[in-house]
Write a protein that holds these residues in place. Structure first.
Motif, PDB file in Angstrom:
ATOM      1  N   UNK A   4       0.099  23.397   7.134  1.00  8.89           N
ATOM      2  CA  UNK A   4       1.000  23.615   8.099  1.00  8.89           C
ATOM      3  C   UNK A   4       0.552  23.756   9.184  1.00  8.89           C
ATOM      4  N   UNK A   5      -0.449  24.592   9.499  1.00  7.99           N
ATOM      5  CA  UNK A   5      -1.460  24.774  10.896  1.00  7.99           C
ATOM      6  C   UNK A   5      -2.134  23.397  11.293  1.00  7.99           C
ATOM      7  N   UNK A   6      -2.557  22.760  10.372  1.00  7.12           N
ATOM      8  CA  UNK A   6      -3.488  21.506  10.762  1.00  7.12           C
ATOM      9  C   UNK A   6      -2.338  20.364  11.138  1.00  7.12           C
ATOM     10  N   UNK A   7      -1.472  20.214  10.214  1.00  8.01           N
ATOM     11  CA  UNK A   7      -0.350  19.426  10.724  1.00  8.01           C
ATOM     12  C   UNK A   7       0.214  19.698  12.264  1.00  8.01           C
ATOM     13  N   UNK A   8       0.625  20.892  12.510  1.00 12.49           N
ATOM     14  CA  UNK A   8       1.036  21.184  13.732  1.00 12.49           C
ATOM     15  C   UNK A   8      -0.093  21.011  14.934  1.00 12.49           C
ATOM     16  N   UNK A   9      -1.273  21.464  14.682  1.00  7.38           N
ATOM     17  CA  UNK A   9      -2.174  21.289  15.853  1.00  7.38           C
ATOM     18  C   UNK A   9      -3.212  20.253  15.708  1.00  7.38           C
ATOM     19  N   UNK A  10      -3.389  19.713  14.321  1.00  3.22           N
ATOM     20  CA  UNK A  10      -4.589  18.926  14.396  1.00  3.22           C
ATOM     21  C   UNK A  10      -5.920  19.279  14.045  1.00  3.22           C
ATOM     22  N   UNK A  11      -5.889  20.850  14.135  1.00  2.00           N
ATOM     23  CA  UNK A  11      -7.452  21.475  14.199  1.00  2.00           C
ATOM     24  C   UNK A  11      -7.306  22.305  12.805  1.00  2.00           C
ATOM     25  N   UNK A  12      -8.637  22.357  12.341  1.00  2.00           N
ATOM     26  CA  UNK A  12      -8.820  23.397  10.873  1.00  2.00           C
ATOM     27  C   UNK A  12      -8.632  24.799  11.764  1.00  2.00           C
ATOM     28  N   UNK A  13      -7.762  25.566  10.842  1.00  2.00           N
ATOM     29  CA  UNK A  13      -8.030  27.187  11.292  1.00  2.00           C
ATOM     30  C   UNK A  13      -9.210  27.869  11.005  1.00  2.00           C
ATOM     31  N   UNK A  14      -9.541  28.829  11.677  1.00  2.00           N
ATOM     32  CA  UNK A  14     -10.762  29.530  11.340  1.00  2.00           C
ATOM     33  C   UNK A  14     -10.693  30.128   9.937  1.00  2.00           C
ATOM     34  N   UNK A  15     -11.513  29.894   9.051  1.00  2.00           N
ATOM     35  CA  UNK A  15     -11.529  30.468   7.877  1.00  2.00           C
ATOM     36  C   UNK A  15     -12.633  31.331   7.594  1.00  2.00           C
ATOM     37  N   UNK A  16     -12.277  32.879   7.149  1.00  2.00           N
ATOM     38  CA  UNK A  16     -13.135  33.713   7.070  1.00  2.00           C
ATOM     39  C   UNK A  16     -14.042  33.418   5.587  1.00  2.00           C
TER      40      UNK A  16
END
Length: 64
Positions: free
Chosen positions: A32-44
């Motif tokens: 959902x984050x990727x679809x909304x922003x086009x960016x990958x979230x920071x994954x720990x």
């Protein structure tokens, strides 16, 4: 996508890996984050695991 040639007498079987409900929820959040922003979230990243040692070798080192 390329195919893997199986050696004679060997069968490769790919089974789906079962995931927990919390993992499923986290995957949905990431998508959902990727679809909304086009960016990958920071994954720990988990800390690196200590290398496995051979018990025989480590026991021989301790004898000297």
């Amino acid at each position: 996508m390329a195919h893997i040639k199986e050696p004679e007498g060997v069968d490769f079987v790919v089974d789906p890996t079962p995931i927990t409900e919390s993992e499923r929820k986290r995957i949905r959040e990431i998508i959902a984050y990727y679809k909304a922003t086009g960016r990958k979230p920071g994954i720990k990243k988990s800390p690196p695991k200590a290398p496995k040692t051979n018990h025989l070798v480590s026991s021989l080192k301790h004898q000297h």
